[in-house]
Design a protein around this motif. Structure first.
Motif, PDB file in Angstrom:
ATOM      1  N   UNK A   1     -34.453  18.010 -46.647  1.00  0.00           N
ATOM      2  CA  UNK A   1     -34.486  19.211 -45.794  1.00  0.00           C
ATOM      3  C   UNK A   1     -34.359  20.502 -46.598  1.00  0.00           C
ATOM      4  N   UNK A   2     -35.025  20.529 -47.755  1.00  0.00           N
ATOM      5  CA  UNK A   2     -35.026  21.714 -48.619  1.00  0.00           C
ATOM      6  C   UNK A   2     -36.424  21.910 -49.185  1.00  0.00           C
ATOM      7  N   UNK A   3     -36.819  23.155 -49.401  1.00  0.00           N
ATOM      8  CA  UNK A   3     -38.106  23.429 -50.016  1.00  0.00           C
ATOM      9  C   UNK A   3     -37.899  23.815 -51.471  1.00  0.00           C
ATOM     10  N   UNK A   4     -38.643  23.152 -52.345  1.00  0.00           N
ATOM     11  CA  UNK A   4     -38.642  23.468 -53.764  1.00  0.00           C
ATOM     12  C   UNK A   4     -39.960  24.140 -54.125  1.00  0.00           C
ATOM     13  N   UNK A   5     -41.046  23.580 -53.633  1.00  0.00           N
ATOM     14  CA  UNK A   5     -42.391  24.052 -53.961  1.00  0.00           C
ATOM     15  C   UNK A   5     -42.852  25.131 -52.992  1.00  0.00           C
ATOM     16  N   UNK A   6     -42.376  26.331 -53.192  1.00  0.00           N
ATOM     17  CA  UNK A   6     -42.798  27.463 -52.381  1.00  0.00           C
ATOM     18  C   UNK A   6     -44.230  27.820 -52.789  1.00  0.00           C
ATOM     19  N   UNK A   7     -45.203  27.721 -51.851  1.00  0.00           N
ATOM     20  CA  UNK A   7     -46.600  27.998 -52.195  1.00  0.00           C
ATOM     21  C   UNK A   7     -46.835  29.395 -52.774  1.00  0.00           C
ATOM     22  N   UNK A   8     -46.041  30.377 -52.372  1.00  0.00           N
ATOM     23  CA  UNK A   8     -46.237  31.728 -52.909  1.00  0.00           C
ATOM     24  C   UNK A   8     -45.714  31.848 -54.339  1.00  0.00           C
ATOM     25  N   UNK A   9     -44.784  30.996 -54.714  1.00  0.00           N
ATOM     26  CA  UNK A   9     -44.210  31.028 -56.066  1.00  0.00           C
ATOM     27  C   UNK A   9     -44.934  30.075 -57.013  1.00  0.00           C
ATOM     28  N   UNK A  10     -45.533  29.019 -56.466  1.00  0.00           N
ATOM     29  CA  UNK A  10     -46.172  27.992 -57.288  1.00  0.00           C
ATOM     30  C   UNK A  10     -47.609  27.704 -56.837  1.00  0.00           C
ATOM     31  N   UNK A  11     -48.459  28.734 -56.762  1.00  0.00           N
ATOM     32  CA  UNK A  11     -49.820  28.494 -56.269  1.00  0.00           C
ATOM     33  C   UNK A  11     -50.646  27.570 -57.156  1.00  0.00           C
ATOM     34  N   UNK A  12     -50.499  27.660 -58.471  1.00  0.00           N
ATOM     35  CA  UNK A  12     -51.271  26.793 -59.371  1.00  0.00           C
ATOM     36  C   UNK A  12     -50.813  25.343 -59.237  1.00  0.00           C
ATOM     37  N   UNK A  13     -49.526  25.133 -59.077  1.00  0.00           N
ATOM     38  CA  UNK A  13     -48.997  23.770 -58.912  1.00  0.00           C
ATOM     39  C   UNK A  13     -49.486  23.177 -57.599  1.00  0.00           C
ATOM     40  N   UNK A  14     -49.427  23.946 -56.530  1.00  0.00           N
ATOM     41  CA  UNK A  14     -49.893  23.473 -55.219  1.00  0.00           C
ATOM     42  C   UNK A  14     -51.389  23.163 -55.275  1.00  0.00           C
ATOM     43  N   UNK A  15     -52.163  24.021 -55.903  1.00  0.00           N
ATOM     44  CA  UNK A  15     -53.597  23.789 -56.034  1.00  0.00           C
ATOM     45  C   UNK A  15     -53.873  22.511 -56.820  1.00  0.00           C
ATOM     46  N   UNK A  16     -53.171  22.339 -57.947  1.00  0.00           N
ATOM     47  CA  UNK A  16     -53.327  21.118 -58.749  1.00  0.00           C
ATOM     48  C   UNK A  16     -52.951  19.887 -57.914  1.00  0.00           C
ATOM     49  N   UNK A  17     -51.848  19.965 -57.186  1.00  0.00           N
ATOM     50  CA  UNK A  17     -51.405  18.835 -56.357  1.00  0.00           C
ATOM     51  C   UNK A  17     -52.488  18.432 -55.364  1.00  0.00           C
ATOM     52  N   UNK A  18     -53.057  19.420 -54.678  1.00  0.00           N
ATOM     53  CA  UNK A  18     -54.096  19.135 -53.682  1.00  0.00           C
ATOM     54  C   UNK A  18     -55.318  18.495 -54.316  1.00  0.00           C
ATOM     55  N   UNK A  19     -55.740  19.003 -55.456  1.00  0.00           N
ATOM     56  CA  UNK A  19     -56.897  18.419 -56.156  1.00  0.00           C
ATOM     57  C   UNK A  19     -56.586  17.000 -56.623  1.00  0.00           C
ATOM     58  N   UNK A  20     -55.397  16.813 -57.167  1.00  0.00           N
ATOM     59  CA  UNK A  20     -54.993  15.501 -57.660  1.00  0.00           C
ATOM     60  C   UNK A  20     -54.961  14.485 -56.514  1.00  0.00           C
ATOM     61  N   UNK A  21     -54.297  14.852 -55.417  1.00  0.00           N
ATOM     62  CA  UNK A  21     -54.157  13.923 -54.287  1.00  0.00           C
ATOM     63  C   UNK A  21     -55.470  13.646 -53.569  1.00  0.00           C
ATOM     64  N   UNK A  22     -56.428  14.556 -53.681  1.00  0.00           N
ATOM     65  CA  UNK A  22     -57.704  14.330 -52.995  1.00  0.00           C
ATOM     66  C   UNK A  22     -58.697  13.525 -53.831  1.00  0.00           C
ATOM     67  N   UNK A  23     -58.366  13.280 -55.086  1.00  0.00           N
ATOM     68  CA  UNK A  23     -59.251  12.473 -55.932  1.00  0.00           C
ATOM     69  C   UNK A  23     -59.265  11.043 -55.383  1.00  0.00           C
ATOM     70  N   UNK A  24     -60.449  10.435 -55.192  1.00  0.00           N
ATOM     71  CA  UNK A  24     -60.535   9.100 -54.583  1.00  0.00           C
ATOM     72  C   UNK A  24     -59.690   8.039 -55.294  1.00  0.00           C
ATOM     73  N   UNK A  25     -59.640   8.093 -56.611  1.00  0.00           N
ATOM     74  CA  UNK A  25     -58.858   7.113 -57.356  1.00  0.00           C
ATOM     75  C   UNK A  25     -57.374   7.193 -57.000  1.00  0.00           C
ATOM     76  N   UNK A  26     -56.897   8.376 -56.763  1.00  0.00           N
ATOM     77  CA  UNK A  26     -55.492   8.577 -56.418  1.00  0.00           C
ATOM     78  C   UNK A  26     -55.276   8.337 -54.929  1.00  0.00           C
ATOM     79  N   UNK A  27     -56.031   9.028 -54.100  1.00  0.00           N
ATOM     80  CA  UNK A  27     -55.855   8.983 -52.646  1.00  0.00           C
ATOM     81  C   UNK A  27     -55.944   7.559 -52.096  1.00  0.00           C
TER      82      UNK A  27
END
Length: 130
Positions: free
Chosen positions: A81-107
């Motif tokens: 019940x805590x946020x660590x990955x604030x999208x406004x503070x970590x936009x590159x990390x969030x973007x990387x996460x989304x790309x990584x998780x959407x890769x077919x091999x990973x997803x």
């Protein structure tokens, strides 16, 4: 680039700090671990700026080494019940996460989210009830 002692240290600090803050602890220990986790993520954020995938155009070793952040950390945030990955503070990390998780091999090879959330709720209950 996320390699060498600094990159390795940042990954270890995020793993240890996030688990401690979101699953293992409460109170002062939790706050200290959250601060440590956010500081380590700031280093990773700097390394990810301007990159789609760490290995270039395709998933590489560094993406796999960091991959747990993209799946487990949001689950740990939910459980703790805590946020660590604030999208406004970590936009590159969030973007990387989304790309990584959407890769077919990973997803196509991730464990079911609901079972993973239930598992970590159990771990949190175990650790914080002692």
């Amino acid at each position: 680039m996320l390699h060498g002692a600094t990159g390795h240290s940042s990954l270890i600090l995020v793993l240890d700090g996030a688990f401690t803050a979101l699953i293992f602890s409460t109170g002062e220990q939790q706050e200290k671990a959250l601060k440590s986790t956010i500081e380590a993520l700031e280093h990773i954020e700097g390394d990810l700026m301007g990159k789609k995938i760490l290995g270039g155009e395709s998933i590489g070793y560094l993406d796999i080494a960091m991959g747990w952040i993209s799946y487990w950390l949001p689950i740990w945030e939910e459980v703790g019940s805590r946020q660590v990955l604030d999208p406004s503070k970590f936009p590159a990390t969030i973007s990387w996460m989304n790309k990584f998780l959407s890769h077919p091999l990973i997803k196509d090879n991730l464990p079911p989210r609901d079972k993973t959330v239930a598992y970590f709720h159990g771990r949190r209950n175990f650790f914080t009830s002692r």
